[in-house]
Motif scaffolding. Structure first.
Motif, PDB file in Angstrom:
ATOM      1  N   ALA A 167     -10.790   2.464  25.963  1.00 15.37           N
ATOM      2  CA  ALA A 167     -11.058   1.221  25.360  1.00 15.37           C
ATOM      3  C   ALA A 167     -12.249   0.351  25.329  1.00 15.37           C
ATOM      4  O   ALA A 167     -12.147   0.314  24.191  1.00 15.37           O
ATOM      5  CB  ALA A 167      -9.872   0.302  26.870  1.00 15.37           C
ATOM      6  N   GLU A 168     -13.295   1.274  26.192  1.00 15.93           N
ATOM      7  CA  GLU A 168     -14.271   0.052  25.398  1.00 15.93           C
ATOM      8  C   GLU A 168     -15.126   1.174  24.318  1.00 15.93           C
ATOM      9  O   GLU A 168     -15.620   0.016  23.598  1.00 15.93           O
ATOM     10  CB  GLU A 168     -16.209   0.518  26.738  1.00 15.93           C
ATOM     11  CG  GLU A 168     -15.177  -0.026  27.892  1.00 15.93           C
ATOM     12  CD  GLU A 168     -14.429   0.509  29.410  1.00 15.93           C
ATOM     13  OE1 GLU A 168     -13.862   0.270  30.100  1.00 15.93           O
ATOM     14  OE2 GLU A 168     -13.767   2.278  28.850  1.00 15.93           O
ATOM     15  N   ALA A 169     -14.405   2.419  24.034  1.00 13.17           N
ATOM     16  CA  ALA A 169     -15.147   3.206  22.721  1.00 13.17           C
ATOM     17  C   ALA A 169     -14.341   2.214  21.914  1.00 13.17           C
ATOM     18  O   ALA A 169     -14.667   1.792  20.632  1.00 13.17           O
ATOM     19  CB  ALA A 169     -14.731   4.099  22.905  1.00 13.17           C
ATOM     20  N   ALA A 170     -13.133   2.291  22.050  1.00 17.38           N
ATOM     21  CA  ALA A 170     -12.146   1.461  20.596  1.00 17.38           C
ATOM     22  C   ALA A 170     -13.486   0.070  20.682  1.00 17.38           C
ATOM     23  O   ALA A 170     -13.060  -0.532  19.513  1.00 17.38           O
ATOM     24  CB  ALA A 170     -11.241   1.215  21.206  1.00 17.38           C
ATOM     25  N   GLU A 171     -13.123  -0.653  21.448  1.00  9.24           N
ATOM     26  CA  GLU A 171     -13.877  -1.975  21.230  1.00  9.24           C
ATOM     27  C   GLU A 171     -15.702  -2.311  21.172  1.00  9.24           C
ATOM     28  O   GLU A 171     -15.828  -2.704  19.470  1.00  9.24           O
ATOM     29  CB  GLU A 171     -13.720  -2.714  22.790  1.00  9.24           C
ATOM     30  CG  GLU A 171     -14.824  -4.116  22.495  1.00  9.24           C
ATOM     31  CD  GLU A 171     -15.214  -4.508  24.210  1.00  9.24           C
ATOM     32  OE1 GLU A 171     -15.382  -6.167  23.956  1.00  9.24           O
ATOM     33  OE2 GLU A 171     -15.173  -4.008  24.930  1.00  9.24           O
ATOM     34  N   ALA A 172     -15.934  -0.942  20.667  1.00  8.00           N
ATOM     35  CA  ALA A 172     -17.542  -0.672  20.474  1.00  8.00           C
ATOM     36  C   ALA A 172     -17.162  -0.799  18.650  1.00  8.00           C
ATOM     37  O   ALA A 172     -18.155  -0.506  18.006  1.00  8.00           O
ATOM     38  CB  ALA A 172     -17.964   0.589  21.071  1.00  8.00           C
ATOM     39  N   ARG A 173     -16.599   0.667  19.048  1.00 11.28           N
ATOM     40  CA  ARG A 173     -15.703   0.651  17.440  1.00 11.28           C
ATOM     41  C   ARG A 173     -15.948  -0.492  16.297  1.00 11.28           C
ATOM     42  O   ARG A 173     -15.950  -0.412  15.459  1.00 11.28           O
ATOM     43  CB  ARG A 173     -15.376   1.914  17.079  1.00 11.28           C
ATOM     44  CG  ARG A 173     -15.408   2.769  16.256  1.00 11.28           C
ATOM     45  CD  ARG A 173     -14.812   4.156  16.400  1.00 11.28           C
ATOM     46  NE  ARG A 173     -15.151   5.138  17.202  1.00 11.28           N
ATOM     47  CZ  ARG A 173     -14.176   6.297  16.810  1.00 11.28           C
ATOM     48  NH1 ARG A 173     -13.417   6.542  16.933  1.00 11.28           N
ATOM     49  NH2 ARG A 173     -15.013   7.874  18.187  1.00 11.28           N
ATOM     50  N   PHE A 174     -14.985  -0.769  16.824  1.00 13.62           N
ATOM     51  CA  PHE A 174     -14.647  -2.369  15.741  1.00 13.62           C
ATOM     52  C   PHE A 174     -15.910  -3.254  15.960  1.00 13.62           C
ATOM     53  O   PHE A 174     -15.667  -3.900  14.822  1.00 13.62           O
ATOM     54  CB  PHE A 174     -13.397  -2.993  16.725  1.00 13.62           C
ATOM     55  CG  PHE A 174     -12.375  -2.326  16.495  1.00 13.62           C
ATOM     56  CD1 PHE A 174     -11.714  -3.123  14.683  1.00 13.62           C
ATOM     57  CD2 PHE A 174     -11.458  -1.439  16.746  1.00 13.62           C
ATOM     58  CE1 PHE A 174     -10.375  -2.687  14.759  1.00 13.62           C
ATOM     59  CE2 PHE A 174     -10.342  -0.661  16.305  1.00 13.62           C
ATOM     60  CZ  PHE A 174      -9.357  -1.020  15.371  1.00 13.62           C
ATOM     61  N   ASN A 188     -18.497  -2.134  15.467  1.00 16.53           N
ATOM     62  CA  ASN A 188     -19.246  -1.507  15.013  1.00 16.53           C
ATOM     63  C   ASN A 188     -20.940  -1.532  15.424  1.00 16.53           C
ATOM     64  O   ASN A 188     -21.808  -0.946  14.929  1.00 16.53           O
ATOM     65  CB  ASN A 188     -20.075  -2.036  13.304  1.00 16.53           C
ATOM     66  CG  ASN A 188     -18.886  -2.313  12.882  1.00 16.53           C
ATOM     67  OD1 ASN A 188     -18.268  -1.658  12.197  1.00 16.53           O
ATOM     68  ND2 ASN A 188     -18.620  -3.304  11.497  1.00 16.53           N
ATOM     69  N   GLU A 189     -20.840  -1.143  16.707  1.00 15.45           N
ATOM     70  CA  GLU A 189     -22.263  -0.375  18.009  1.00 15.45           C
ATOM     71  C   GLU A 189     -21.275   0.472  18.127  1.00 15.45           C
ATOM     72  O   GLU A 189     -22.788   1.240  18.665  1.00 15.45           O
ATOM     73  CB  GLU A 189     -21.380  -1.487  19.220  1.00 15.45           C
ATOM     74  CG  GLU A 189     -21.600  -2.996  18.897  1.00 15.45           C
ATOM     75  CD  GLU A 189     -21.235  -3.671  20.588  1.00 15.45           C
ATOM     76  OE1 GLU A 189     -21.756  -5.203  20.280  1.00 15.45           O
ATOM     77  OE2 GLU A 189     -20.844  -2.878  21.454  1.00 15.45           O
ATOM     78  N   LEU A 190     -20.685   1.434  17.293  1.00 13.65           N
ATOM     79  CA  LEU A 190     -20.441   2.516  17.923  1.00 13.65           C
ATOM     80  C   LEU A 190     -19.604   3.585  16.691  1.00 13.65           C
ATOM     81  O   LEU A 190     -18.799   3.081  16.491  1.00 13.65           O
ATOM     82  CB  LEU A 190     -19.047   3.122  19.561  1.00 13.65           C
ATOM     83  CG  LEU A 190     -19.382   4.201  19.707  1.00 13.65           C
ATOM     84  CD1 LEU A 190     -20.520   5.151  20.251  1.00 13.65           C
ATOM     85  CD2 LEU A 190     -18.153   4.656  20.435  1.00 13.65           C
ATOM     86  N   PRO A 191     -20.851   4.647  16.295  1.00 10.43           N
ATOM     87  CA  PRO A 191     -20.163   4.968  14.737  1.00 10.43           C
ATOM     88  C   PRO A 191     -18.726   6.033  15.343  1.00 10.43           C
ATOM     89  O   PRO A 191     -18.662   6.411  16.401  1.00 10.43           O
ATOM     90  CB  PRO A 191     -21.175   6.165  14.056  1.00 10.43           C
ATOM     91  CG  PRO A 191     -21.967   6.910  15.914  1.00 10.43           C
ATOM     92  CD  PRO A 191     -22.132   5.270  16.738  1.00 10.43           C
ATOM     93  N   GLY A 192     -18.356   6.249  14.432  1.00  9.10           N
ATOM     94  CA  GLY A 192     -16.789   6.334  14.349  1.00  9.10           C
ATOM     95  C   GLY A 192     -15.643   5.913  13.269  1.00  9.10           C
ATOM     96  O   GLY A 192     -15.990   5.235  12.602  1.00  9.10           O
ATOM     97  N   PHE A 193     -15.115   6.466  12.845  1.00  7.67           N
ATOM     98  CA  PHE A 193     -13.808   5.803  12.296  1.00  7.67           C
ATOM     99  C   PHE A 193     -12.336   5.411  13.200  1.00  7.67           C
ATOM    100  O   PHE A 193     -12.599   5.342  14.089  1.00  7.67           O
ATOM    101  CB  PHE A 193     -13.031   7.555  11.510  1.00  7.67           C
ATOM    102  CG  PHE A 193     -13.846   8.013  10.659  1.00  7.67           C
ATOM    103  CD1 PHE A 193     -14.248   7.555   9.510  1.00  7.67           C
ATOM    104  CD2 PHE A 193     -14.655   9.290  11.174  1.00  7.67           C
ATOM    105  CE1 PHE A 193     -14.702   8.412   8.668  1.00  7.67           C
ATOM    106  CE2 PHE A 193     -15.655   9.665  10.457  1.00  7.67           C
ATOM    107  CZ  PHE A 193     -16.239   9.204   9.153  1.00  7.67           C
ATOM    108  N   ILE A 194     -11.534   4.525  12.270  1.00  3.00           N
ATOM    109  CA  ILE A 194     -10.977   3.425  12.686  1.00  3.00           C
ATOM    110  C   ILE A 194      -9.040   3.817  12.536  1.00  3.00           C
ATOM    111  O   ILE A 194      -8.293   4.014  13.090  1.00  3.00           O
ATOM    112  CB  ILE A 194     -11.314   1.811  12.755  1.00  3.00           C
ATOM    113  CG1 ILE A 194     -12.821   1.788  13.657  1.00  3.00           C
ATOM    114  CG2 ILE A 194     -10.047   1.319  13.373  1.00  3.00           C
ATOM    115  CD1 ILE A 194     -13.382   0.619  13.559  1.00  3.00           C
TER     116      ILE A 194
END
Length: 404
Positions: free
Chosen positions: A44-51, A53-59
């Motif tokens: 869940a923390e990774a999802a929050e960070a990706r939204f 824009n603190e963590l690279p990756g696709f949404i």
């Protein structure tokens, strides 16, 4: 040297085949198609960070997708741009490039010789949202000087233009626009990134219908917008994210395959177009020259902006415009007599295509406006493909005999 820096040093042909390649763990040679609408997160923390824009990756593939991103990044290498975003079609690219940066009270100055749907956006759609628009003769620098003011937000043009192949002095127009703080948006479809680099000539943003030469084989739709990272990330990306003109990953994969042969195809098409234009020049089946020449090809010395073409482009391209005898009826006889060239409003295809702009791509314009632009009832637009040029010369010459 990093991989990204190394790619920028590659020559054009290498960039088109290998640039921005993103391989999966399977080590595939051909780019993978990530046909997925969404992506998963480790926590869940990774999802929050990706939204955030603190963590690279696709949404979500409406926002970004690995296959689409490969296409976008390969296009940045070819164009010499900082960043790019792909869209579902060329007109989606044009619309997004304009709408993402305009608001009520802004002004747009546009060259009058542009594709018919662009005229609709500039003349009909933008004024509904309080954006004032003005059309000018793109080849007349004094017209740009008079039209561009401190209220002008965007200057838009295509060069060579559709369908009369007007060539506009990009550095000069860019200087006028930048003097007043306006951005220059260039539709570079006819020239392709192989023959013209608008960003190097002063443009701020470049748009393409990737449907044309980039795919080049009549398979699917797509568009792309290129510019600075600041523009792409802060103005364009939020607009695309929330309005949704996303490019399909499958279409992006097709475009990647098209880029691998783009330079070869455009070079061959340009060589063939030059040969065909020379063969047709002075043909007895052509109409008499008026204010609109009987034949227009940017690679010939008799083109009205031939000197500018030599300064600005690396070749004349694959588009030819000409006027057969017999006005509209004669033109239709020519079109119907062709055995090899197909009647189609598309262009940039491996197959040679011809269309009658007055009744197709520019039919929504009034007869008076078409006449003012040189889109006469006897004008045809030819997109030269990859067939043997002698076969094309024979087919068109035979059809010209039927026109008059």
């Amino acid at each position: 040297m990093s991989k990204n820096e190394s790619e920028k040093s590659w020559r054009l042909a290498t960039q088109m085949v290998r640039g921005a390649t993103l391989r999966s763990n399977f080590g595939e040679t051909s780019e993978a198609i990530f046909m997925t609408s969404g992506f998963c997160y480790d926590s869940a923390e990774a999802a929050e960070a990706r939204f955030k824009n603190e963590l690279p990756g696709f949404i979500y593939s409406r926002f970004s997708n690995p296959t689409v991103e490969m296409f976008e990044q390969r296009m940045t290498l070819l164009e010499g741009a900082e960043d790019a975003r792909a869209t579902a079609s060329g007109m989606a690219a044009v619309n997004a490039a304009l709408m993402c940066q305009l608001k009520a009270g802004d002004e747009v100055v546009c060259a009058q010789a542009v594709f018919g749907s662009i005229r609709y956006i500039v003349e009909d759609l933008l004024p509904r949202f309080g954006v004032k628009s003005q059309l000018v003769d793109g080849t007349d620098l004094s017209a740009w000087e008079r039209a561009v003011t401190p209220k002008t937000r965007i200057v838009f043009l295509e060069t060579p233009s559709n369908p009369t192949l007007d060539v506009i002095d990009l550095p000069a127009v860019a200087a006028i626009a930048h003097k007043h703080g306006a951005r220059v948006v260039v539709d570079n479809v006819f020239a392709t990134p192989v023959l013209q680099k608008p960003l190097q000539l002063g443009a701020d943003i470049v748009v393409y219908s990737a449907t044309k030469h980039i795919d080049g084989q009549g398979r699917c739709l797509g568009g792309v917008i290129l510019g600075s990272k600041d523009f792409i990330n802060n103005e364009l990306t939020p607009y695309l994210r929330h309005t949704g003109p996303a490019l399909s990953p499958f279409n992006a994969w097709v475009m990647l395959k098209g880029l691998e042969t783009l330079e070869l195809r455009v070079t061959r098409m340009t060589e063939s177009a030059a040969r065909i234009a020379d063969a047709l020049a002075g043909h007895p089946g052509l109409a008499a020259p008026t204010n609109v020449p009987a034949l227009l090809y940017p690679g010939r010395p008799d083109h009205p902006q031939a000197a500018l073409v030599r300064r600005q482009m690396a070749g004349g391209g694959n588009m030819i415009a000409f006027r057969p005898k017999g006005v509209k009826a004669g033109t239709f006889r020519l079109l119907n007599a062709l055995k090899l060239v197909d009647i189609s409003n598309n262009l940039g295809d491996s197959k040679s295509l011809i269309t009658h702009p007055a009744t197709t791509t520019h039919q929504r314009l009034s007869a008076e406006e078409r006449a003012r632009l040189g889109i006469t009832d006897d004008l045809v637009r030819l997109s030269v493909g990859l067939e043997d040029p002698q076969d094309l010369i024979e087919d068109i010459s035979h059809a010209l005999e039927k026109a008059g």
